[in-house]
Design an enzyme around this catalytic site. Sequence first.
Site, PDB file in Angstrom:
ATOM      1  N   VAL A   1       2.150   1.113  -6.453  1.00 36.33           N
ATOM      2  CA  VAL A   1       2.212   0.135  -7.556  1.00 36.33           C
ATOM      3  C   VAL A   1       2.212   0.787  -8.940  1.00 36.33           C
ATOM      4  CG1 VAL A   1       1.222  -1.769  -6.239  1.00 36.33           C
ATOM      5  CG2 VAL A   1      -0.289  -0.292  -7.578  1.00 36.33           C
TER       6      VAL A   1
ATOM      7  N   TYR B   1     -11.745   7.566 -12.678  1.00 35.23           N
ATOM      8  CA  TYR B   1     -11.893   6.241 -12.058  1.00 35.23           C
ATOM      9  C   TYR B   1     -12.481   5.263 -13.069  1.00 35.23           C
ATOM     10  CZ  TYR B   1     -13.380   2.880  -8.413  1.00 35.23           C
ATOM     11  OH  TYR B   1     -13.569   1.768  -7.625  1.00 35.23           O
TER      12      TYR B   1
ATOM     13  N   GLY C   1      -5.184   4.561   2.253  1.00 34.64           N
ATOM     14  CA  GLY C   1      -5.190   3.429   3.190  1.00 34.64           C
ATOM     15  C   GLY C   1      -4.712   3.862   4.573  1.00 34.64           C
TER      16      GLY C   1
ATOM     17  N   ARG D   1     -18.530   9.106   1.057  1.00 35.27           N
ATOM     18  CA  ARG D   1     -19.568   8.273   0.474  1.00 35.27           C
ATOM     19  C   ARG D   1     -20.806   8.273   1.359  1.00 35.27           C
ATOM     20  NH1 ARG D   1     -16.458   3.056  -1.762  1.00 35.27           N
ATOM     21  NH2 ARG D   1     -15.141   3.466   0.015  1.00 35.27           N
TER      22      ARG D   1
ATOM     23  N   ASP E   1       0.870  -1.186   0.000  1.00 29.43           N
ATOM     24  CA  ASP E   1       0.000   0.000   0.000  1.00 29.43           C
ATOM     25  C   ASP E   1       0.898   1.225   0.000  1.00 29.43           C
ATOM     26  OD1 ASP E   1      -2.096   1.995   0.800  1.00 29.43           O
ATOM     27  OD2 ASP E   1      -3.268   0.179   1.127  1.00 29.43           O
ATOM     28  N   ASN E   2       0.457   2.319  -0.642  1.00 31.41           N
ATOM     29  CA  ASN E   2       1.239   3.560  -0.544  1.00 31.41           C
ATOM     30  C   ASN E   2       0.658   4.492   0.526  1.00 31.41           C
ATOM     31  OD1 ASN E   2      -1.028   4.556  -1.738  1.00 31.41           O
ATOM     32  ND2 ASN E   2      -0.014   5.476  -3.503  1.00 31.41           N
TER      33      ASN E   2
ATOM     34  N   TYR F   1      -3.858  -9.500 -21.581  1.00 30.48           N
ATOM     35  CA  TYR F   1      -2.810 -10.383 -21.043  1.00 30.48           C
ATOM     36  C   TYR F   1      -3.292 -11.830 -21.007  1.00 30.48           C
ATOM     37  CZ  TYR F   1       1.066  -7.365 -19.757  1.00 30.48           C
ATOM     38  OH  TYR F   1       2.163  -6.552 -19.808  1.00 30.48           O
TER      39      TYR F   1
HETATM   40  N1  UDP Z   1     -24.896  10.739  -1.409  1.00 30.72           N
HETATM   41  C1  UDP Z   1     -25.750  11.488  -0.639  1.00 30.72           C
HETATM   42  N2  UDP Z   1     -25.247  12.146   0.446  1.00 30.72           N
HETATM   43  C2  UDP Z   1     -23.933  12.096   0.817  1.00 30.72           C
HETATM   44  C3  UDP Z   1     -23.060  11.302   0.038  1.00 30.72           C
HETATM   45  C4  UDP Z   1     -23.565  10.617  -1.071  1.00 30.72           C
HETATM   46  O1  UDP Z   1     -26.952  11.569  -0.935  1.00 30.72           O
HETATM   47  O2  UDP Z   1     -23.562  12.737   1.814  1.00 30.72           O
HETATM   48  C5  UDP Z   1     -25.437  10.032  -2.572  1.00 30.72           C
HETATM   49  C6  UDP Z   1     -24.613  10.161  -3.858  1.00 30.72           C
HETATM   50  O3  UDP Z   1     -24.942  11.339  -4.553  1.00 30.72           O
HETATM   51  C7  UDP Z   1     -25.019   8.908  -4.599  1.00 30.72           C
HETATM   52  C8  UDP Z   1     -25.287   7.894  -3.482  1.00 30.72           C
HETATM   53  O4  UDP Z   1     -25.450   8.651  -2.299  1.00 30.72           O
HETATM   54  O5  UDP Z   1     -26.204   9.099  -5.320  1.00 30.72           O
HETATM   55  C9  UDP Z   1     -24.148   6.913  -3.268  1.00 30.72           C
HETATM   56  O6  UDP Z   1     -22.980   7.659  -3.212  1.00 30.72           O
HETATM   57  P1  UDP Z   1     -21.582   7.054  -2.846  1.00 30.72           P
HETATM   58  O7  UDP Z   1     -20.600   8.178  -2.899  1.00 30.72           O
HETATM   59  O8  UDP Z   1     -21.712   6.293  -1.592  1.00 30.72           O
HETATM   60  O9  UDP Z   1     -21.235   5.984  -3.960  1.00 30.72           O
HETATM   61  P2  UDP Z   1     -21.353   5.960  -5.551  1.00 30.72           P
HETATM   62  O10 UDP Z   1     -22.034   7.188  -6.080  1.00 30.72           O
HETATM   63  O11 UDP Z   1     -19.960   5.827  -6.034  1.00 30.72           O
HETATM   64  O12 UDP Z   1     -22.177   4.757  -5.742  1.00 30.72           O
END
Ligand code: UDP
Length: 326
Positions: free
Chosen positions: A62, A150, A41, A191, A36-37, A164
């Site tokens: 990596v 991403y 993490g 998230r 891990d860098n 590969y």
């Molecule tokens: N979301 C939200 N409030 C927050 C953070 C995320 O309503 O404080 C929403 C975001 O806009 C998305 C969903 O929750 O529609 C899931 O977001 P997350 O970042 O968890 O993952 P991803 O979008 O990559 O699935």
Amino acid sequence: MELNDKTALITGAAGFLGSHLCDRFIAEGCKVIAMDNLITGDLRNIEHLKKHPKFTFVLHDVSKYVAIDEHLDYILHFASPASPIDYLKIPIQTLKVGSLGTHNLLGLALHKKATILVASTSEIYGDPLVHPQPEDYWGNVNPVGPRGVYDEAKRFQEAMTMAYHTAKGLDTRIVRIFNTYGARMRLNDGRALPAFFGQALRGEDITVFGDGSQTRSFCYVDDLIEGIVRLLHSGYHQPVNIGNPDEVTIARFAQEIIALTGSKQKVIFKPLPIDDPKQRQPDISRARKILKWQPQVSRHEGLKTTYNYFKNLPTDEWFKPVHDFQ
Ligand code: UDP
């Protein structure tokens, strides 16, 4: 195929999923070289393994050439920022770890005659026009939007891994991981799930983005790890979705967290981030058929366990601002 007495290189080992993989492989008697860098993490996630005779930690990025002296049976490439807010902050590293990092590890796998499993994502489907998403759906991705760094790195990763396999006969696996949760998620990774739990613990209002009608399907980490181990042992080279098809709107999900935590706070609505997928649910027919796998842990049960983990963190962890990493 057994893991006992084998040797595995796990990248992203100090992260959420990487650390759970380390636990599983060590529990099955495998020697683990954890790499891990530490950009996103945290060594605390693998602290408990530090003294284990079969566990070694290597601090390395990596995206740069990866040199390993030991024989390797398996490589599991789980190094990558994985939250939208992280890849906004470190877009170049996100692109590099998925592309250059994958290339380095594929080369290493070839050299070691190892089996390599790469962590792909439901993000390769973008904002999907097919619902639920089966593996043969090609996706709807904006390459130059904020998530492009991403999504495109992971799409390139899949293409490179498959090349590969077909051109060089490398033994490869591709897992497409849908939203997963559990202990050791970073509470401040922005998230939805850690954001809502963090807000509940701090007594803040719960921030739902948009009108909350967008959906996600959340898989508990133990179920995911079981799916990954089965895929590794399967000999199957095409991508496999691993996730929990139990889909929920984000508005309802926020209510579930409020109910679970007993939070007295209200939901407030904030603007929907750019290119935020409107719906997401894995079609797991392939995993059911080939891996005989399906999730076992209900969201209610998984959320309770995860809440206990967050609640028991030192209180200063609850108050770390989003983006607080090196
Ligand atoms: N979301 C939200 N409030 C927050 C953070 C995320 O309503 O404080 C929403 C975001 O806009 C998305 C969903 O929750 O529609 C899931 O977001 P997350 O970042 O968890 O993952 P991803 O979008 O990559 O699935």
